[in-house]
Design an enzyme around this catalytic site. Structure first.
Site, PDB file in Angstrom:
ATOM      1  N   TRP A 127       0.864  -1.187   0.000  1.00 48.05           N
ATOM      2  CA  TRP A 127       0.000   0.000   0.000  1.00 48.05           C
ATOM      3  C   TRP A 127       0.903   1.240   0.000  1.00 48.05           C
ATOM      4  O   TRP A 127       1.798   1.349   0.843  1.00 48.05           O
ATOM      5  CB  TRP A 127      -0.873  -0.043   1.262  1.00 48.05           C
ATOM      6  CG  TRP A 127      -1.880   1.051   1.371  1.00 48.05           C
ATOM      7  CD1 TRP A 127      -2.744   1.470   0.411  1.00 48.05           C
ATOM      8  CD2 TRP A 127      -2.126   1.861   2.521  1.00 48.05           C
ATOM      9  NE1 TRP A 127      -3.526   2.487   0.894  1.00 48.05           N
ATOM     10  CE2 TRP A 127      -3.170   2.749   2.190  1.00 48.05           C
ATOM     11  CE3 TRP A 127      -1.578   1.920   3.806  1.00 48.05           C
ATOM     12  CZ2 TRP A 127      -3.666   3.688   3.081  1.00 48.05           C
ATOM     13  CZ3 TRP A 127      -2.080   2.845   4.689  1.00 48.05           C
ATOM     14  CH2 TRP A 127      -3.110   3.725   4.334  1.00 48.05           C
ATOM     15  N   ASP A 208      -0.229  -5.503   9.202  1.00 47.18           N
ATOM     16  CA  ASP A 208      -1.293  -4.558   8.852  1.00 47.18           C
ATOM     17  C   ASP A 208      -2.488  -5.403   8.414  1.00 47.18           C
ATOM     18  O   ASP A 208      -2.412  -6.122   7.412  1.00 47.18           O
ATOM     19  CB  ASP A 208      -0.812  -3.653   7.700  1.00 47.18           C
ATOM     20  CG  ASP A 208      -1.870  -2.636   7.282  1.00 47.18           C
ATOM     21  OD1 ASP A 208      -2.958  -2.614   7.890  1.00 47.18           O
ATOM     22  OD2 ASP A 208      -1.597  -1.868   6.340  1.00 47.18           O
ATOM     23  N   ALA A 210      -6.273  -4.890   7.452  1.00 41.33           N
ATOM     24  CA  ALA A 210      -7.294  -3.872   7.172  1.00 41.33           C
ATOM     25  C   ALA A 210      -8.540  -4.467   6.521  1.00 41.33           C
ATOM     26  O   ALA A 210      -9.515  -3.748   6.299  1.00 41.33           O
ATOM     27  CB  ALA A 210      -6.707  -2.793   6.258  1.00 41.33           C
ATOM     28  N   LYS A 243     -13.182  -0.999   6.752  1.00 36.93           N
ATOM     29  CA  LYS A 243     -13.788  -1.806   5.704  1.00 36.93           C
ATOM     30  C   LYS A 243     -14.784  -2.812   6.266  1.00 36.93           C
ATOM     31  O   LYS A 243     -15.912  -2.902   5.790  1.00 36.93           O
ATOM     32  CB  LYS A 243     -12.703  -2.546   4.918  1.00 36.93           C
ATOM     33  CG  LYS A 243     -12.021  -1.695   3.869  1.00 36.93           C
ATOM     34  CD  LYS A 243     -10.944  -0.812   4.372  1.00 36.93           C
ATOM     35  CE  LYS A 243     -10.396   0.067   3.268  1.00 36.93           C
ATOM     36  NZ  LYS A 243      -9.218   0.805   3.678  1.00 36.93           N
TER      37      LYS A 243
HETATM   38  C1  LMR Z   1      -6.930   1.875  -0.586  1.00 35.27           C
HETATM   39  O1  LMR Z   1      -5.864   1.255  -0.630  1.00 35.27           O
HETATM   40  O2  LMR Z   1      -7.537   2.245  -1.599  1.00 35.27           O
HETATM   41  C2  LMR Z   1      -7.552   2.157   0.753  1.00 35.27           C
HETATM   42  O3  LMR Z   1      -6.776   1.650   1.777  1.00 35.27           O
HETATM   43  C3  LMR Z   1      -7.910   3.564   0.938  1.00 35.27           C
HETATM   44  C4  LMR Z   1      -6.744   4.471   1.100  1.00 35.27           C
HETATM   45  O4  LMR Z   1      -6.770   5.256   2.057  1.00 35.27           O
HETATM   46  O5  LMR Z   1      -5.810   4.458   0.296  1.00 35.27           O
END
Ligand code: LMR
Length: 394
Positions: A127, A208, A210, A243
């Site tokens: 991410w 992590d 999520a 989420k």
């Molecule tokens: C994403 O990866 O799209 C989500 O986790 C939202 C974000 O804040 O980036």
């Protein structure tokens, strides 16, 4: 003073949201930011959340501060949801944070305080906000191989080879389930091997998580986190409620730090409260209270779990439909990986040029690395995306 500022790099996911909004086409398809959408394109408030909010509104008699760590009942409920009885409660420090990102930020600050020289290892890819925050905090980071862009599965040999380079005391960030952005995940057995290497190298795991409940089920999705927590004296876990409870804007998350023993837990808890105080003082309460209300009431919890299951199964169906449609159009099984991936995302393996073509010619918005948000699809847009993928030469 302010004239000294320079422009900051735009967050790619958030920039894509703005581009999508500005596009006047009516048949545009948003597969960008990781927000769940139902078949009509809405992000609903979950039934149990509505009911919990109704009860809170009726019963809440004060808005006075809770505590620097948030309401301890929230920490306990989240510990139970993520860790079950894997680790005794007297070893788990927990603080409420503003969302999963807040938990990640606090975890990194804790690492910086406890192990200033440690390198934080990230999966390649990960991410984008992970490296962004680490860089902002001035910490050292390195990448381990994760994704095989040919098979679109985990490059496990590459991953193990890189993890062998980790130095004692380094931190390895792992996704608990539903890897973002690829959708490709380690099996339990593969994780056992990763754990073996990390133990040998005396690395510290930082998880992590999520998307618990978006992959193979609430319990299944926690398995790897529990497996890791069980295997180490210390482990950090950043969990998001955005989420799985659909409470994105309420900013609800928790940072848990598994300590060696009760004394170490007390010291860690005190440090986590200190960090909350430095950064924002008391964490937000509303979302945390909603989550606690749901998790501690058997009926609300059952309803939440049922709705989460519907959501998860809906995404699995869309995955299968997309894989089937691509099989039909290409007469090959090279897109079967979409059905095997788990969670909200899949990385298609398209080039930046192909991603651009899909956006410009077909109005399909996905992140530049070809990550799609599966939940952004519906039965009507699946064939549209499949056609665009093939037409763009992916
Ligand atoms: C994403 O990866 O799209 C989500 O986790 C939202 C974000 O804040 O980036």
């Amino acid at each position: 003073m302010l004239e000294n500022l320079t422009a900051q790099p735009a967050d790619k996911i958030l920039a894509l949201m703005a581009d999508y909004k500005a596009d006047p086409r009516h048949d545009k398809v948003d597969l960008g930011v990781g927000v769940y959408k139902d078949a009509s394109g809405n992000t609903p408030v979950m039934r149990a959340v509505k009911e919990a909010e109704r009860r809170i509104l009726a019963d809440q008699s004060t808005k006075a501060y809770t505590g620097l760590a948030g309401d301890p009942a929230f920490g306990a409920a989240m510990r139970d949801l993520v860790l079950g009885d894997t680790v005794p409660a007297e070893r788990v420090a927990a603080v409420a944070t503003p969302g999963g990102t807040g938990a990640i930020r606090q975890a990194l600050e804790l690492i910086r305080m406890a192990a200033p020289g440690a390198t934080v290892w990230l999966s390649n890819p990960t991410w984008p906000n992970h490296p962004s925050i680490i860089k902002y905090l001035g910490m050292k980071m390195a990448e381990y191989t994760y994704f095989d862009s040919v098979t679109r599965d985990v490059d496990f040999d590459g991953m193990l080879a890189d993890l062998r380079k980790v130095a004692p005391g380094d931190v390895v960030l792992l996704h608990g389930c539903c890897h973002n952005p690829t959708g490709a995940n380690l099996t339990y057995d593969q994780m056992s091997q990763v754990i073996g290497i990390m133990q040998e190298k005396q690395a510290i795991p930082f998880i992590d998580i999520a998307y618990q409940g978006f992959g193979d089920g609430l319990h299944e999705d926690a398995k790897i986190t529990r497996q890791i927590a069980r295997a180490f004296d210390n482990c950090l876990i950043a969990a998001s409620c955005s989420k799985n409870f659909g409470i994105y804007r309420e900013r609800t998350g928790v940072l848990m730090a598994v300590a060696k023993d009760a004394d170490q837990k007390a010291l860690t808890q005190q440090n986590l409260a200190f960090l909350n105080r430095q950064n924002y003082s008391f964490p937000p309460d509303h979302g945390a209270r909603v989550v606690t209300t749901i998790l501690n009431d058997p009926n609300l919890r059952a309803d939440w779990e049922a709705e989460l299951e519907e959501t998860r199964n809906g995404m699995l169906t869309l995955r299968q439909q997309l894989a089937d449609e691509l099989k039909r159009l290409t007469n090959s099984d090279r897109f079967d990986f979409i059905a095997h991936h788990r969670g909200m995302f899949s990385r298609l393996g398209a080039t930046a040029q192909q991603v651009e073509t899909m956006r410009d010619k077909h109005g399909i918005y996905m992140v530049g690395d070809s990550r799609i948000n599966v939940a952004g699809l519906n039965a009507e847009t699946v064939p549209v995306l499949a056609k665009a993928i093939v037409a763009s030469g992916v």
